[in-house]
Design a protein around this motif. Structure first.
Motif, PDB file in Angstrom:
ATOM      1  N   GLY A  56      46.859  30.266  41.338  1.00  0.00           N
ATOM      2  CA  GLY A  56      46.356  31.513  40.789  1.00  0.00           C
ATOM      3  C   GLY A  56      47.440  32.278  40.051  1.00  0.00           C
ATOM      4  N   ALA A  60      47.564  32.913  35.931  1.00  0.00           N
ATOM      5  CA  ALA A  60      47.292  34.302  35.558  1.00  0.00           C
ATOM      6  C   ALA A  60      47.751  34.560  34.123  1.00  0.00           C
ATOM      7  CB  ALA A  60      48.009  35.252  36.511  1.00  0.00           C
ATOM      8  N   TRP A 300      42.653  37.792  44.868  1.00  0.00           N
ATOM      9  CA  TRP A 300      43.441  38.236  43.724  1.00  0.00           C
ATOM     10  C   TRP A 300      44.103  39.581  43.991  1.00  0.00           C
ATOM     11  CZ3 TRP A 300      44.955  36.421  38.981  1.00  0.00           C
ATOM     12  CH2 TRP A 300      44.502  35.147  38.646  1.00  0.00           C
ATOM     13  N   ILE A 304      47.378  37.280  45.154  1.00  0.00           N
ATOM     14  CA  ILE A 304      47.872  36.718  43.898  1.00  0.00           C
ATOM     15  C   ILE A 304      48.571  37.773  43.048  1.00  0.00           C
ATOM     16  CG2 ILE A 304      47.175  35.634  41.733  1.00  0.00           C
ATOM     17  CD1 ILE A 304      45.002  34.166  43.234  1.00  0.00           C
ATOM     18  N   VAL A 335      41.720  38.536  33.422  1.00  0.00           N
ATOM     19  CA  VAL A 335      41.515  37.879  34.721  1.00  0.00           C
ATOM     20  C   VAL A 335      40.022  37.843  35.011  1.00  0.00           C
ATOM     21  CG1 VAL A 335      41.988  37.958  37.186  1.00  0.00           C
ATOM     22  CG2 VAL A 335      43.762  38.618  35.557  1.00  0.00           C
TER      23      VAL A 335
END
Length: 367
Positions: A56, A60, A300, A304, A335
């Protein structure tokens, strides 16, 4: 930029020191390499959790003020993706080291992530890192922390460690106990299935004349039992008995034999250590999230993005001596997992009639 580095070094710094090594209770592996083999290479839950977060971070979208900085960070060095590699190293080891490589003309041309278990910090008289020693087998390279102009040659990104000034603390050590339980339960279940899944029992000596085993006979029988039938690999193995010996099968309650529940609890602890919602790892019994979309958004927001900000912030600070504007950040507008959050924000800002257009642009990150 060079003047900024000189001003930063001119002030008096507090003394630093290496903290005491943390003691981990239990009989699971304590060295980093052993924990990596047991926890990452041999455990599917830990490996998947690390890959979810690291991939992730690596995938990104990055927003950079200077295209040259974005090109450096996005380029592969030695086949490795920089941000994904750094994220995995921070999760497992707690430390990530980026070497800034220059060409023959002294211009920055490459960023390479060093293996953290091979790096040792050599501090100066006050305890601040001066040299990074990189050992590969018998070969040892001593890498200076800064070049003669004061620009970093090694960027050290570390996770918070409350007992050490030089080295960060990874998640793998905290997950080592759960990993050991999960692996042991898997080995036990496999051994039980390999040996016809028979339950254990008691070995009863009934010669008929009331005699008992001699000490030598008892020791020999015990040694044979330990070597041939004890342990997960021999679970349920059939026995060959001599005269006067009878095997009495015993059964355990479902609660005592609930290895499925034990594995599930250990797997949840592993996911907790790496900050991954258990639902995303396919673990049963998790009702904290309404659906996968909500769990993915939590991954996220809670795992992340904070890790990506730490990595990009460290790399950006290390590149500040080479570029006028080395700013790096995750482009939240691109995202996919956070698209609903951005849509809600845009709707709220658009409906705020009391804000000017410039204020609205600033609130959504457009300056």
């Amino acid at each position: 930029m060079k003047n900024w580095f000189r001003r930063r070094r001119s002030g008096d710094r507090p003394a630093l020191s290496r903290g005491a090594r943390m003691v981990v209770a239990g009989d699971w592996p304590r060295s980093y390499e052993a924990q990596v083999r047991e926890g990452y290479c041999a455990n599917p839950v830990a490996q998947r959790a690390v890959k979810l977060v690291a991939e992730g971070v690596g995938g990104a979208p990055i927003r950079a003020a200077d295209p040259a900085v974005a090109a450096l960070v996005g380029a592969r060095s030695g086949g490795q993706a920089l941000t994904e590699t750094l994220a995995a190293q921070l999760l497992l080891h707690g430390n990530a080291y980026v070497q800034l490589l220059t060409d023959a003309e002294g211009q920055l041309c490459e960023l390479y992530a060093l293996r953290p278990e091979r790096v040792t910090v050599e501090p100066d008289a006050s305890g601040w890192p001066a040299i990074y020693r990189y050992r590969v087998g018998e070969h040892v390279a001593r890498l200076a922390a800064e070049d003669p102009g004061g620009r970093p040659q090694i960027v050290h990104i570390k996770a918070f460690n409350p007992v050490d000034d030089h080295y960060g603390l990874g998640c793998l050590g905290a997950a080592a106990g759960a990993v050991a339980i999960h692996n042991a339960a898997s080995q036990w279940n496999k051994g039980l299935l390999d040996n016809a899944a028979r339950p254990s029992g008691a070995l009863v000596y009934e010669p008929g004349d009331g005699s008992v085993l001699s000490p030598d006979q008892f020791d020999r029988l015990k040694a044979e039992m330990d070597s041939g039938f004890a342990g997960a690999a021999n679970a349920g193995r059939p026995m060959l008995l001599e005269g006067g010996l009878k095997w009495q099968a015993l059964s355990l309650s479902p609660a005592d034999m609930d290895f499925v529940g034990l594995k599930a609890a250990a797997a949840r602890d592993i996911a907790l250590a790496f900050g991954v919602p258990p639902m995303l790892l396919g673990l049963p019994g998790d009702s904290s999230y309404a659906n996968y979309r909500e769990a993915n958004r939590a991954l996220w927001r809670l795992a992340i993005l904070p890790l990506a900000e730490k990595i990009l912030g460290g790399v950006s600070q290390g590149l500040a001596g080479w570029f006028d504007d080395a700013g790096l950040a995750v482009d939240l507008d691109r995202v996919t997992a956070l698209s609903e959050d951005r849509e809600r924000l845009w709707a709220q800002v658009s409906g705020a009639d009391f804000l000017s257009d410039d204020e609205k642009r600033g609130m959504v990150g457009l300056g």
